[in-house]
Design a protein around this motif. Structure first.
Motif, PDB file in Angstrom:
ATOM      1  N   SER A   1       0.822  -1.210   0.000  1.00 21.05           N
ATOM      2  CA  SER A   1       0.000   0.000   0.000  1.00 21.05           C
ATOM      3  C   SER A   1       0.857   1.261   0.000  1.00 21.05           C
ATOM      4  O   SER A   1       1.782   1.402   0.786  1.00 21.05           O
ATOM      5  CB  SER A   1      -0.907   0.027   1.226  1.00 21.05           C
ATOM      6  N   LEU A   2       0.509   2.167  -0.894  1.00 22.72           N
ATOM      7  CA  LEU A   2       1.168   3.474  -0.940  1.00 22.72           C
ATOM      8  C   LEU A   2       0.238   4.567  -0.419  1.00 22.72           C
ATOM      9  O   LEU A   2       0.499   5.741  -0.605  1.00 22.72           O
ATOM     10  CB  LEU A   2       1.611   3.791  -2.372  1.00 22.72           C
ATOM     11  N   SER A   3      -0.842   4.178   0.222  1.00 24.01           N
ATOM     12  CA  SER A   3      -1.790   5.130   0.802  1.00 24.01           C
ATOM     13  C   SER A   3      -1.348   5.460   2.217  1.00 24.01           C
ATOM     14  O   SER A   3      -1.676   4.744   3.160  1.00 24.01           O
ATOM     15  CB  SER A   3      -3.204   4.543   0.821  1.00 24.01           C
ATOM     16  N   VAL A   4      -0.605   6.524   2.346  1.00 26.59           N
ATOM     17  CA  VAL A   4      -0.126   6.951   3.660  1.00 26.59           C
ATOM     18  C   VAL A   4      -1.093   8.002   4.175  1.00 26.59           C
ATOM     19  O   VAL A   4      -1.272   9.042   3.544  1.00 26.59           O
ATOM     20  CB  VAL A   4       1.293   7.554   3.568  1.00 26.59           C
ATOM     21  N   PRO A   5      -1.748   7.737   5.311  1.00 29.32           N
ATOM     22  CA  PRO A   5      -2.697   8.735   5.824  1.00 29.32           C
ATOM     23  C   PRO A   5      -1.994  10.029   6.225  1.00 29.32           C
ATOM     24  O   PRO A   5      -0.973  10.000   6.890  1.00 29.32           O
ATOM     25  CB  PRO A   5      -3.309   8.066   7.057  1.00 29.32           C
ATOM     26  N   LYS A   6      -2.554  11.137   5.783  1.00 29.66           N
ATOM     27  CA  LYS A   6      -1.973  12.437   6.122  1.00 29.66           C
ATOM     28  C   LYS A   6      -2.041  12.667   7.629  1.00 29.66           C
ATOM     29  O   LYS A   6      -1.093  13.154   8.232  1.00 29.66           O
ATOM     30  CB  LYS A   6      -2.724  13.553   5.391  1.00 29.66           C
ATOM     31  N   SER A   7      -3.160  12.273   8.233  1.00 33.92           N
ATOM     32  CA  SER A   7      -3.368  12.558   9.653  1.00 33.92           C
ATOM     33  C   SER A   7      -2.496  11.704  10.568  1.00 33.92           C
ATOM     34  O   SER A   7      -2.024  12.183  11.585  1.00 33.92           O
ATOM     35  CB  SER A   7      -4.833  12.367  10.020  1.00 33.92           C
ATOM     36  N   SER A   8      -2.253  10.446  10.219  1.00 37.09           N
ATOM     37  CA  SER A   8      -1.481   9.592  11.112  1.00 37.09           C
ATOM     38  C   SER A   8      -0.172   9.118  10.497  1.00 37.09           C
ATOM     39  O   SER A   8       0.525   8.320  11.094  1.00 37.09           O
ATOM     40  CB  SER A   8      -2.325   8.380  11.523  1.00 37.09           C
ATOM     41  N   GLY A   9       0.167   9.624   9.326  1.00 36.95           N
ATOM     42  CA  GLY A   9       1.384   9.186   8.650  1.00 36.95           C
ATOM     43  C   GLY A   9       2.606  10.034   8.947  1.00 36.95           C
ATOM     44  O   GLY A   9       3.649   9.842   8.345  1.00 36.95           O
ATOM     45  N   GLY A  10       2.482  10.994   9.874  1.00 41.64           N
ATOM     46  CA  GLY A  10       3.623  11.834  10.237  1.00 41.64           C
ATOM     47  C   GLY A  10       4.168  12.623   9.061  1.00 41.64           C
ATOM     48  O   GLY A  10       3.432  13.034   8.161  1.00 41.64           O
ATOM     49  N   ALA A  11       5.485  12.788   9.049  1.00 36.93           N
ATOM     50  CA  ALA A  11       6.130  13.580   7.998  1.00 36.93           C
ATOM     51  C   ALA A  11       5.915  12.945   6.629  1.00 36.93           C
ATOM     52  O   ALA A  11       5.719  13.648   5.638  1.00 36.93           O
ATOM     53  CB  ALA A  11       7.621  13.723   8.300  1.00 36.93           C
ATOM     54  N   LEU A  12       5.925  11.621   6.561  1.00 36.53           N
ATOM     55  CA  LEU A  12       5.712  10.958   5.272  1.00 36.53           C
ATOM     56  C   LEU A  12       4.294  11.215   4.773  1.00 36.53           C
ATOM     57  O   LEU A  12       4.092  11.495   3.584  1.00 36.53           O
ATOM     58  CB  LEU A  12       5.968   9.448   5.382  1.00 36.53           C
ATOM     59  N   GLY A  13       3.316  11.165   5.647  1.00 36.60           N
ATOM     60  CA  GLY A  13       1.935  11.446   5.257  1.00 36.60           C
ATOM     61  C   GLY A  13       1.771  12.867   4.726  1.00 36.60           C
ATOM     62  O   GLY A  13       1.078  13.091   3.737  1.00 36.60           O
ATOM     63  N   ARG A  14       2.431  13.815   5.379  1.00 40.54           N
ATOM     64  CA  ARG A  14       2.374  15.204   4.909  1.00 40.54           C
ATOM     65  C   ARG A  14       3.076  15.344   3.560  1.00 40.54           C
ATOM     66  O   ARG A  14       2.605  16.057   2.675  1.00 40.54           O
ATOM     67  CB  ARG A  14       2.980  16.149   5.954  1.00 40.54           C
ATOM     68  N   TRP A  15       4.197  14.639   3.386  1.00 44.41           N
ATOM     69  CA  TRP A  15       4.935  14.691   2.121  1.00 44.41           C
ATOM     70  C   TRP A  15       4.088  14.118   0.982  1.00 44.41           C
ATOM     71  O   TRP A  15       4.022  14.696  -0.102  1.00 44.41           O
ATOM     72  CB  TRP A  15       6.254  13.923   2.261  1.00 44.41           C
ATOM     73  N   VAL A  16       3.432  12.994   1.239  1.00 42.03           N
ATOM     74  CA  VAL A  16       2.569  12.376   0.224  1.00 42.03           C
ATOM     75  C   VAL A  16       1.451  13.345  -0.166  1.00 42.03           C
ATOM     76  O   VAL A  16       1.179  13.551  -1.358  1.00 42.03           O
ATOM     77  CB  VAL A  16       1.999  11.030   0.738  1.00 42.03           C
ATOM     78  N   ALA A  17       0.811  13.954   0.816  1.00 38.48           N
ATOM     79  CA  ALA A  17      -0.260  14.918   0.539  1.00 38.48           C
ATOM     80  C   ALA A  17       0.273  16.094  -0.272  1.00 38.48           C
ATOM     81  O   ALA A  17      -0.394  16.584  -1.192  1.00 38.48           O
ATOM     82  CB  ALA A  17      -0.882  15.408   1.848  1.00 38.48           C
ATOM     83  N   ARG A  18       1.490  16.520   0.025  1.00 39.95           N
ATOM     84  CA  ARG A  18       2.099  17.643  -0.704  1.00 39.95           C
ATOM     85  C   ARG A  18       2.357  17.279  -2.166  1.00 39.95           C
ATOM     86  O   ARG A  18       2.159  18.110  -3.061  1.00 39.95           O
ATOM     87  CB  ARG A  18       3.408  18.052  -0.005  1.00 39.95           C
ATOM     88  N   GLN A  19       2.782  16.037  -2.418  1.00 39.70           N
ATOM     89  CA  GLN A  19       3.027  15.623  -3.806  1.00 39.70           C
ATOM     90  C   GLN A  19       1.718  15.652  -4.595  1.00 39.70           C
ATOM     91  O   GLN A  19       1.686  16.078  -5.747  1.00 39.70           O
ATOM     92  CB  GLN A  19       3.656  14.219  -3.866  1.00 39.70           C
ATOM     93  N   ARG A  20       0.626  15.221  -3.957  1.00 38.41           N
ATOM     94  CA  ARG A  20      -0.685  15.273  -4.622  1.00 38.41           C
ATOM     95  C   ARG A  20      -1.078  16.716  -4.933  1.00 38.41           C
ATOM     96  O   ARG A  20      -1.577  17.029  -6.008  1.00 38.41           O
ATOM     97  CB  ARG A  20      -1.752  14.624  -3.738  1.00 38.41           C
TER      98      ARG A  20
END
Length: 136
Positions: free
Chosen positions: A37-56
């Protein structure tokens, strides 16, 4: 400072490119640890979750560099988390419907999260707000 004394230096901050590649490597590790899974939750994924959301966000606004887009796309990056979540629930529904004991039976609303999801899809279809291919 005294003449000839060494001037303390601070470690150089990582370049944005190396930070980006480090996050990409972290995302790949996340996928290995989470059944692909590459679905990293923004809310509970920490810095990686925020980074993933930023790429989107960068992609939506047309500001994601083509090379970065290609690198993320090549590993199956989830560009629309909503679609990914829908596909997962639909997969659960297919599995539920294929169970020999329940084959062809409707999912009751009381069947936990899957039941609630199915009820919501029925409501959306009734209101004409379920995407065409999903309504079939």
């Amino acid at each position: 400072a005294r003449k000839g004394a060494a001037v303390p230096t601070s470690p150089a901050a990582p370049s944005p490119a190396s930070t980006w590649h480090a996050r990409l490597a972290e995302l790949k590790s996340y996928a290995l640890a989470h059944a692909g899974s590459l679905s990293v939750p923004k809310s509970s994924g920490g810095a990686l979750g925020r980074w993933v959301a930023r790429q989107r966000e960068l992609r939506r606004s047309g500001r994601l560099a083509e090379g970065r887009f290609a690198a993320l796309d090549a590993i199956g990056f989830v560009w629309r988390a909503v679609d990914d979540a829908w596909e997962k629930r639909f997969g659960e529904l297919v599995a539920w419907m294929g169970d020999g004991a329940r084959k062809g039976a409707a999912v009751p609303t009381g069947a936990g999260e899957l039941g609630m999801w199915v009820a919501k899809q029925r409501q959306l279809k009734k209101r004409g707000k379920l995407a065409g291919e999903r309504a079939e």
